[in-house]
Write a protein that holds these residues in place. Structure first.
Motif, PDB file in Angstrom:
ATOM      1  N   TYR A   6      15.699  44.514  53.892  1.00 59.32           N
ATOM      2  CA  TYR A   6      15.061  45.828  53.866  1.00 59.32           C
ATOM      3  C   TYR A   6      14.288  46.023  52.568  1.00 59.32           C
ATOM      4  CZ  TYR A   6      14.558  50.908  53.749  1.00 59.32           C
ATOM      5  OH  TYR A   6      14.048  52.175  53.666  1.00 59.32           O
ATOM      6  N   SER A 123      12.539  44.366  60.467  1.00 57.97           N
ATOM      7  CA  SER A 123      13.666  44.188  59.544  1.00 57.97           C
ATOM      8  C   SER A 123      13.336  44.635  58.125  1.00 57.97           C
ATOM      9  CB  SER A 123      14.091  42.717  59.529  1.00 57.97           C
ATOM     10  OG  SER A 123      13.050  41.887  59.053  1.00 57.97           O
ATOM     11  N   ALA A 128      19.708  47.223  58.290  1.00 56.36           N
ATOM     12  CA  ALA A 128      20.486  46.590  59.353  1.00 56.36           C
ATOM     13  C   ALA A 128      21.367  47.602  60.080  1.00 56.36           C
ATOM     14  CB  ALA A 128      21.344  45.466  58.769  1.00 56.36           C
TER      15      ALA A 128
END
Length: 251
Positions: A6, A123, A128
């Motif tokens: 991230y 992503s 996540a």
């Protein structure tokens, strides 16, 4: 480990709910996979759309392409395909190539790259945990979401324990140098598995003692506006429109 992909930025893409970003990526990949590789103009437009999406998401292109290198093993496989196959053959620089194999290899590289780049954008702009929450909102089986959630939560714990076991071996003078040391490595792996299994049992008992009934607590589902839906689905929508337009004009 689960959050290292991230990249924190203040962009429109980062603010979108995770479940509609997942739907947008899946729709875009579906459009890319459904497009014949012979329509190369469409694929140029699709790659341009991905670059534009990365730009609006404030993702550095160098980082985008660096993370996309995960597809290199598939690229090596695709490079070999023109040399094997059946049907029409042609020669380039004295090398015999099969037309069907060349098209299949090019298709794997082009469509795979588009899918990987879209997944990298997802992503990079979504944590996540948010991806798991989005999958839950998309009605993915609860058991699968819970397994992925616990894997994400405890992967760092297991990784740290594995590192401690490695330090303990090396502090006793053990350094793996060849196949003769595989037995020690296998024994360590078995011990790590047993410890992880026992940890899982303890965690499960702790959850049951706190009233766990098979469903993880949820923070609630935020309201998704029409503008957010329009923003998220603009990428696959433009991709589909471009593909149909090029098909209509014969490109």
């Amino acid at each position: 480990m689960g959050e290292r992909l991230y990249l924190h930025r203040h962009s429109v893409t980062h603010l979108l709910p995770s479940h509609i970003k997942i739907l947008a990526v899946l729709a875009f990949i579906l459009v890319a996979v459904s497009t014949p590789i012979t329509r190369w103009q469409t694929f140029i437009a699709l790659f341009a759309l991905v670059i534009a999406a990365a730009f609006f998401s404030k993702i550095p292109l160098l980082l985008l392409f660096k993370r996309a290198l995960i597809e290199i093993p598939f690229v090596f496989f695709a490079i070999l395909m023109p040399f094997f196959g059946e049907g029409e053959r042609f020669e380039i620089a004295g090398i015999q190539l099969y037309r069907e194999g060349l098209l299949a290899g090019t298709s794997i590289v082009a469509k795979g790259s588009l899918g990987v780049l879209a997944a990298v954008i997802l992503s990079t702009t979504t944590t996540a945990r948010e991806i798991l929450r989005g999958l839950e909102r998309l009605k993915l089986p609860t058991v699968m979401v819970q397994i992925a959630s616990f894997m994400l939560r405890y992967v760092n714990v297991i990784s740290d324990e594995m590192e401690r076991m490695k330090i303990a071996r090396e502090s006793r003078g053990f350094i793996a140098t060849g196949i003769k040391h595989w037995k020690v490595i296998a024994t360590s792996a078995a011990a790590l598995f047993i410890r992880s299994y026992e940890r899982g049992e303890r965690v499960h008992l702790a959850m049951l003692s706190r009233g766990f009934d098979g469903n993880l607590p949820s923070l609630g589902n935020p309201v998704v506006t029409t503008r957010q839906w329009f923003t998220a689905l603009s990428l696959p929508g433009i991709a589909l429109s471009t593909s149909l337009l090029f098909l209509a004009i014969g490109w």
